[in-house]
Motif scaffolding. Structure first.
Motif, PDB file in Angstrom:
ATOM      1  N   ASP A  46      12.361  -2.675   8.827  1.00 10.61           N
ATOM      2  CA  ASP A  46      12.531  -4.127   8.729  1.00 10.61           C
ATOM      3  C   ASP A  46      13.984  -4.542   8.935  1.00 10.61           C
ATOM      4  OD1 ASP A  46      12.875  -2.723   6.161  1.00 10.61           O
ATOM      5  OD2 ASP A  46      13.387  -4.705   5.361  1.00 10.61           O
TER       6      ASP A  46
ATOM      7  N   THR B 297       8.464  -0.306   9.109  1.00 11.22           N
ATOM      8  CA  THR B 297       8.019  -0.331   7.720  1.00 11.22           C
ATOM      9  C   THR B 297       9.164  -0.764   6.824  1.00 11.22           C
ATOM     10  OG1 THR B 297       6.786   0.950   6.068  1.00 11.22           O
ATOM     11  CG2 THR B 297       8.574   2.084   7.218  1.00 11.22           C
TER      12      THR B 297
ATOM     13  N   TRP C  38      10.686  -0.745   2.373  1.00  9.47           N
ATOM     14  CA  TRP C  38      10.604  -0.448   0.936  1.00  9.47           C
ATOM     15  C   TRP C  38       9.761   0.806   0.658  1.00  9.47           C
ATOM     16  CZ3 TRP C  38      10.375  -5.213  -2.794  1.00  9.47           C
ATOM     17  CH2 TRP C  38      11.327  -6.165  -2.409  1.00  9.47           C
ATOM     18  N   LEU C  39      10.052   1.870   1.372  1.00  6.62           N
ATOM     19  CA  LEU C  39       9.261   3.089   1.270  1.00  6.62           C
ATOM     20  C   LEU C  39       9.554   3.827  -0.042  1.00  6.62           C
ATOM     21  CD1 LEU C  39       7.255   4.485   3.261  1.00  6.62           C
ATOM     22  CD2 LEU C  39       9.146   6.010   3.886  1.00  6.62           C
TER      23      LEU C  39
ATOM     24  N   THR D 268       7.770  -6.043   0.520  1.00 11.96           N
ATOM     25  CA  THR D 268       6.564  -5.382   0.038  1.00 11.96           C
ATOM     26  C   THR D 268       6.796  -3.881  -0.065  1.00 11.96           C
ATOM     27  OG1 THR D 268       5.244  -6.989   1.282  1.00 11.96           O
ATOM     28  CG2 THR D 268       4.083  -5.118   0.343  1.00 11.96           C
TER      29      THR D 268
ATOM     30  N   THR E 176       6.030   0.020   0.077  1.00 13.08           N
ATOM     31  CA  THR E 176       5.148   0.796   0.951  1.00 13.08           C
ATOM     32  C   THR E 176       5.041   2.208   0.415  1.00 13.08           C
ATOM     33  OG1 THR E 176       5.913  -0.483   2.873  1.00 13.08           O
ATOM     34  CG2 THR E 176       4.694   1.547   3.312  1.00 13.08           C
TER      35      THR E 176
ATOM     36  N   SER F  17       3.302  -2.223   6.037  1.00 13.93           N
ATOM     37  CA  SER F  17       3.720  -2.024   4.643  1.00 13.93           C
ATOM     38  C   SER F  17       2.448  -2.228   3.840  1.00 13.93           C
ATOM     39  CB  SER F  17       4.805  -3.027   4.231  1.00 13.93           C
ATOM     40  OG  SER F  17       4.278  -4.345   4.224  1.00 13.93           O
TER      41      SER F  17
ATOM     42  N   LYS G 257       0.861  -7.887   8.936  1.00 15.57           N
ATOM     43  CA  LYS G 257       0.071  -6.698   9.263  1.00 15.57           C
ATOM     44  C   LYS G 257      -1.178  -6.998  10.093  1.00 15.57           C
ATOM     45  CE  LYS G 257       1.341  -6.136   5.350  1.00 15.57           C
ATOM     46  NZ  LYS G 257       2.503  -6.577   4.523  1.00 15.57           N
TER      47      LYS G 257
ATOM     48  N   TRP H 220      -0.206  -3.365  -2.830  1.00 16.29           N
ATOM     49  CA  TRP H 220       0.941  -2.582  -3.299  1.00 16.29           C
ATOM     50  C   TRP H 220       0.774  -2.050  -4.718  1.00 16.29           C
ATOM     51  CZ3 TRP H 220       3.910  -3.679  -7.563  1.00 16.29           C
ATOM     52  CH2 TRP H 220       3.795  -4.969  -8.117  1.00 16.29           C
TER      53      TRP H 220
END
Length: 287
Positions: A103, A149, A151-152, A183, A185, A211, A257, A270
């Motif tokens: 992102d 993607t 916030w992994l 969000t 992920t 995500s 998405k 989430w």
């Protein structure tokens, strides 16, 4: 398919290892720096030849967002040159490439979920090198799929969830920014999304966003982690300006998405995925 996974010891690579057994029809070759320097074309070409690779999944990246500001050369070598090498081998051998991006290629100033065709405007070295990597792949004209993607987290490596759990046990109070919205992920969900797209087939050049579902702040995320873990800690909400970092963080990075759903990929909520991860971490969760 014979699938070569680079960055196999990172969060996403480990998550792909975990779910690989659910896809017995494919053969996976997991590599990391000791086995596969993605900036070394001869090395990657030899691996592709040796294992008759049909698809490369690139999970390798320079992801130290703040350190990249003072180490742009290394960030560019891995995120740009590495992408060029993998794309070149994929083009040469007529195989597919799935590449993970971020992102951070956007400016973070939107207030609506970010679609794949939104104009890019990275605000730091990390984002610029990741965008340049995307562009190098597209320019190579190999068959490629870029998945952005955000916030992994996972049960592997260092990430926000594990940091919050550690700090929650060490401190009585903690401040977390509330004006950055995105969000979380779960890397396992992304791993399944990658393999779903792989089975669908990689042709031409496509960009997808993935995500988990929902939109929260880092403050909300921290509160959820503590609530699920049963950790009693006072959490203060602070503005980004009160927590300066070398690299600018996106204020808003919720990814749309719709496109990846249309490709048949499931997008979990989430909080459901957070519960799943924390259960694996052996952390008590609320019913």
């Amino acid at each position: 398919m014979n699938i070569l996974v680079t960055g196999g010891n990172g969060q996403l690579g480990c998550s792909l290892r975990k779910v690989a057994g659910m896809y017995p029809q494919h053969r996976f070759v997991f590599t990391d720096v000791p086995e596969a320097d993605i900036t070394d074309r001869a090395c990657i070409a030899a691996l592709a030849e040796k294992h008759a690779i049909d698809l490369i999944v690139n999970c390798a990246a320079y992801t130290a967002v703040d350190r990249a500001e003072s180490d742009a050369e290394t960030a560019a070598k891995i995120n740009v040159q590495g992408s060029e090498v993998l794309a070149g081998v994929a083009r040469e051998r007529g195989i597919g490439l799935i590449h993970i991006s971020t992102d951070y290629v956007f400016d973070g100033e939107s207030c609506h979920p970010l679609k794949e065709d939104r104009p890019t405007a990275p605000q730091g070295v990390y984002g610029r090198t990741k965008l340049a990597g995307e562009q190098a792949i597209e320019a190579s004209r190999c068959n490629a799929c870029v998945i952005r993607t955000a916030w992994l987290y996972s049960e592997y490596g260092n990430n926000f969830v594990k940091t919050m759990l550690r700090l929650g046990r060490e401190r009585d109070e903690l401040n977390v920014v509330y004006d950055q919205v995105g969000t979380p992920t779960y890397a396992t969900d992304l791993a399944h999304a990658i393999l779903r797209l792989a089975e669908r087939g990689v042709s031409g050049f496509e960009v997808y966003h993935f995500s988990d579902e929902g939109a929260i702040s880092w403050y909300d995320f921290a509160k959820a982690v503590f609530a699920l873990a049963g950790i009693d800690i006072r959490v203060g909400a602070i503005e980004t300006a009160a927590y300066p970092t070398p690299a600018r963080r996106p204020a808003y990075s919720v990814l749309a998405k719709d496109k990846i759903r249309e490709a048949g990929v499931r997008v979990p909520y989430w909080l459901d995925s957070l519960r799943e991860c924390m259960a694996i971490l052996s952390v008590p969760t609320e019913k």
